[in-house]
Each structure stands twice: as structure tokens, then as C-alpha cells.
Design a protein around this motif. Structure first.
Motif, mmCIF file in Angstrom:
data_model
loop_
_atom_site.group_PDB
_atom_site.id
_atom_site.type_symbol
_atom_site.label_atom_id
_atom_site.label_comp_id
_atom_site.label_asym_id
_atom_site.label_seq_id
_atom_site.Cartn_x
_atom_site.Cartn_y
_atom_site.Cartn_z
ATOM 1 N N SER A 27 0.832 -1.197 0.000
ATOM 2 C CA SER A 27 0.000 0.000 0.000
ATOM 3 C C SER A 27 0.868 1.250 0.000
ATOM 4 C CB SER A 27 -0.913 0.016 1.227
ATOM 5 O OG SER A 27 -0.132 0.147 2.412
ATOM 6 N N ARG A 28 0.255 2.382 -0.280
ATOM 7 C CA ARG A 28 0.999 3.641 -0.258
ATOM 8 C C ARG A 28 1.512 3.935 1.151
ATOM 9 N NH1 ARG A 28 1.531 8.187 -3.518
ATOM 10 N NH2 ARG A 28 3.131 9.457 -2.552
ATOM 11 N N ALA A 29 0.693 3.581 2.145
ATOM 12 C CA ALA A 29 1.113 3.798 3.534
ATOM 13 C C ALA A 29 2.342 2.946 3.861
ATOM 14 C CB ALA A 29 -0.035 3.460 4.486
ATOM 15 N N SER A 30 2.349 1.707 3.363
ATOM 16 C CA SER A 30 3.498 0.826 3.590
ATOM 17 C C SER A 30 4.741 1.358 2.883
ATOM 18 C CB SER A 30 3.191 -0.594 3.090
ATOM 19 O OG SER A 30 2.115 -1.150 3.809
ATOM 20 N N ALA A 31 4.533 1.914 1.675
ATOM 21 C CA ALA A 31 5.647 2.503 0.924
ATOM 22 C C ALA A 31 6.243 3.680 1.691
ATOM 23 C CB ALA A 31 5.183 2.948 -0.456
ATOM 24 N N ASP A 32 5.383 4.467 2.328
ATOM 25 C CA ASP A 32 5.866 5.597 3.128
ATOM 26 C C ASP A 32 6.686 5.105 4.318
ATOM 27 O OD1 ASP A 32 4.616 7.350 1.428
ATOM 28 O OD2 ASP A 32 2.824 7.580 2.674
ATOM 29 N N GLN A 33 6.259 4.004 4.918
ATOM 30 C CA GLN A 33 7.014 3.445 6.036
ATOM 31 C C GLN A 33 8.360 2.902 5.570
ATOM 32 O OE1 GLN A 33 4.064 0.629 7.468
ATOM 33 N NE2 GLN A 33 3.453 1.985 9.134
#
Length: 308
Positions: A27-33
Motif C-alpha cells: 500500500s501507499r502507507a506501507s511505501a511511506d514506512q
């Protein structure tokens, strides 16, 4: 051949990120992490590892020359970026274009390309080149994305000095001096740092791929994005090469400065544009097109520079 192989690998990593993003496996959130992991651990380890060598007069002279030239180039880029994109009416696009002009991906991808082109010393020299670049990215760059907010100088200085990549450079310089005096770090530490730093390119390109997976293909070839890509990958390095030759500057300082000025758009642009809500999709297009085109231009620049 090594450069071409490296560029193909980079495209494969990017394609993996695109696939995982399209399939929603990341997910985009995982990519940010993951991005936070890279910026705060993986990349600093890669930088620190580059300084694991002995200091010689040749290295000392080259690093000093590269540092001075990098500072001058950053000043020029700041001045030029202030007027070259004035014709762009969209304020958010202009902010990303200006940021992409004063900075590029020399601090991340540049280290990998530098190593492929010039060996382990290439990583050391690109790390030195990236010092003023990082300072500009986290000071002037942050100020660009905060045009409508008051940014205190003290906060910017603290952000720059305490950034993990800058800390890695400071620690790397200390260990470089110590190694030159005969003091070696334990093998366990150097191997651990090397292993962590080796994940740098893979993770960065996968993250970019996930970000780009949200952008429709038909929207990638924006007129201003194409213009930026030509400027970033061809015009700027040509001007840098011409300027350095004019002042009879050659050797490794010329090669590093030209090659690093030919890097595509910085991945930090995606971070900052998203964080401050400044047209993140447009910055993603800049990163994608310039990175894809660099798979052609960077090997060409390497061939040109190796002729000097």
C-alpha cells in the motif's frame, strides 16, 4: 556493460514496485514506512560504509575539490531555478520543478551509479558531493514547500545537522581519519553496515514504483515534465562539463560533478510534495520519466567521462 546491467536492474526493481503497487500488495502507507526505513537507516549505512577506506593525499585533494565545486554548483542551481520556471502558471508544479532543479537523486541513486562507474572510491566521492546537496534539500528545499508558512532558520539548521544521512557523513569522516591512523572498526560492525547499505537501491526503486503505480500512463508525458527531464539529464550536465573544462578542471572532480549533475529527479521530492500537499502526482511523474530516461543518458555520460 556494468553500467547497462545496473540500469536494467534498476528498471526491474522499479517494475517490481509498479506491479506490487498495482496489485495492492504494497500500500501507499506501507511505501511511506519503507521510505522512512531507507532514509533513516539503509541510506545512512550505505553512506557510512563508503568512508571505510584509508585517507591518501590523492583522495584528500579530490574530496576537497569536489566539495568546493559542489557548493558552487548548488549556489548556481538555486539562482537559476528561481527564474527558469517562471513561465509555469501552476504554483504547485513550479515548486516541484524548482526543487527538482536545485536538487537531484545524487544522494541516493548517484552513489550506486558512482560505484558502478568508478568503483568504491566513486561512492566516497559522491558522498562528499552530496553534502551541500543534502543541506540544500533539507533547508532551501523545505522552504520551497513552505512558501506560505514561516520557517525558522534554527529549525532548518537542526533538521539538516541531525538528519541521519548527515550524521552518517560526520561519523564516516571520523572513521576515515581513524583508519588512516591505523585504527580499524570491528569486522562485525563493518559487515553489518555493509549488508544494510546494500539494500539501498532495491528499496528506493520499489518505493518509487509503488508511488508511480497510482499515476495513469496517459498522464506521465506532461509537457513540463518532458522539458524538465531534458534539462535535468542533458542540458545541466552539458553546462557543468563545459564550465569545468573552461576553467581547466579535470580528473575525478570533473567526472564526479558532471555525472552527479546528470542524475534524475530526487526521490525526496515525492516525500516532501506528499507531506506538504504540493501536487504529489506531478512530482511522481517527474521522478518516473527522468529516472526511466536516465537508463539511456547515464551510460552515455559514463562513456563520455571515461574518455577524459
Amino acid at each position: 556493460m556494468e553500467m547497462i546491467r545496473l540500469q536494467i536492474q534498476i528498471l526491474i526493481f522499479l517494475a517490481i514496485g509498479l506491479l506490487f503497487g498495482k496489485k495492492k500488495w504494497i500500500s501507499r502507507a506501507s511505501a511511506d514506512q519503507l521510505n522512512g526505513l531507507v532514509m533513516n537507516l539503509i541510506l545512512p549505512c550505505s553512506i557510512f560504509h563508503a568512508f571505510q577506506t584509508k585517507l591518501t593525499p590523492e583522495i584528500l585533494n579530490s574530496t576537497f575539490s569536489i566539495l568546493v565545486l559542489a557548493i558552487l554548483l548548488q549556489v548556481i542551481f538555486i539562482v537559476v531555478s528561481g527564474w527558469i520556471w517562471k513561465f509555469v502558471s501552476d504554483k504547485s508544479e513550479r515548486t516541484n520543478l524548482e526543487y527538482g532543479t536545485v536538487s537531484n537523486n545524487a544522494g541516493t541513486l548517484g552513489m550506486v551509479i558512482g560505484q558502478a562507474a568508478f568503483g568504491q572510491e566513486g561512492v566516497l566521492y559522491t558522498s562528499i558531493y552530496a553534502i551541500p546537496l543534502r543541506i540544500v534539500m533539507w533547508s532551501y528545499g523545505v522552504a520551497l514547500y513552505n512558501r506560505d508558512h514561516v520557517v525558522r532558520l534554527k529549525d532548518l539548521v537542526i533538521k539538516v545537522v541531525t538528519h541521519p544521512c548527515m550524521i552518517a557523513i560526520f561519523l564516516g569522516i571520523i572513521t576515515l581519519v581513524l583508519q588512516s591512523l591505523g585504527y580499524e572498526l570491528p569486522t562485525l560492525i563493518t559487515q553489518t553496515v555493509s549488508s544494510l547499505g546494500g539494500c539501498n537501491t532495491v528499496l528506493i526503486m520499489i518505493i518509487i514504483g509503488v508511488i508511480l503505480s497510482e499515476i495513469p500512463v496517459r498522464d506521465l508525458f506532461d509537457k513540463n515534465v518532458i522539458l524538465y527531464t531534458v534539462l535535468r539529464l542533458i542540458v545541466i550536465p552539458c553546462l557543468v562539463l563545459g564550465g569545468l573544462m573552461l576553467f581547466h578542471i579535470g580528473g575525478m572532480p570533473l567526472k564526479i560533478c558532471v555525472l552527479e549533475s546528470a542524475m534524475p529527479a530526487p526521490v525526496t521530492m515525492a516525500m516532501l510534495s506528499q507531506k506538504y500537499g504540493v501536487n504529489a502526482p506531478f512530482s511522481g511523474k517527474m521522478i518516473f520519466l527522468s529516472t526511466a530516461a536516465s537508463t539511456i543518458t547515464l551510460p552515455l555520460w559514463t562513456l563520455i567521462l571515461n574518455a577524459f
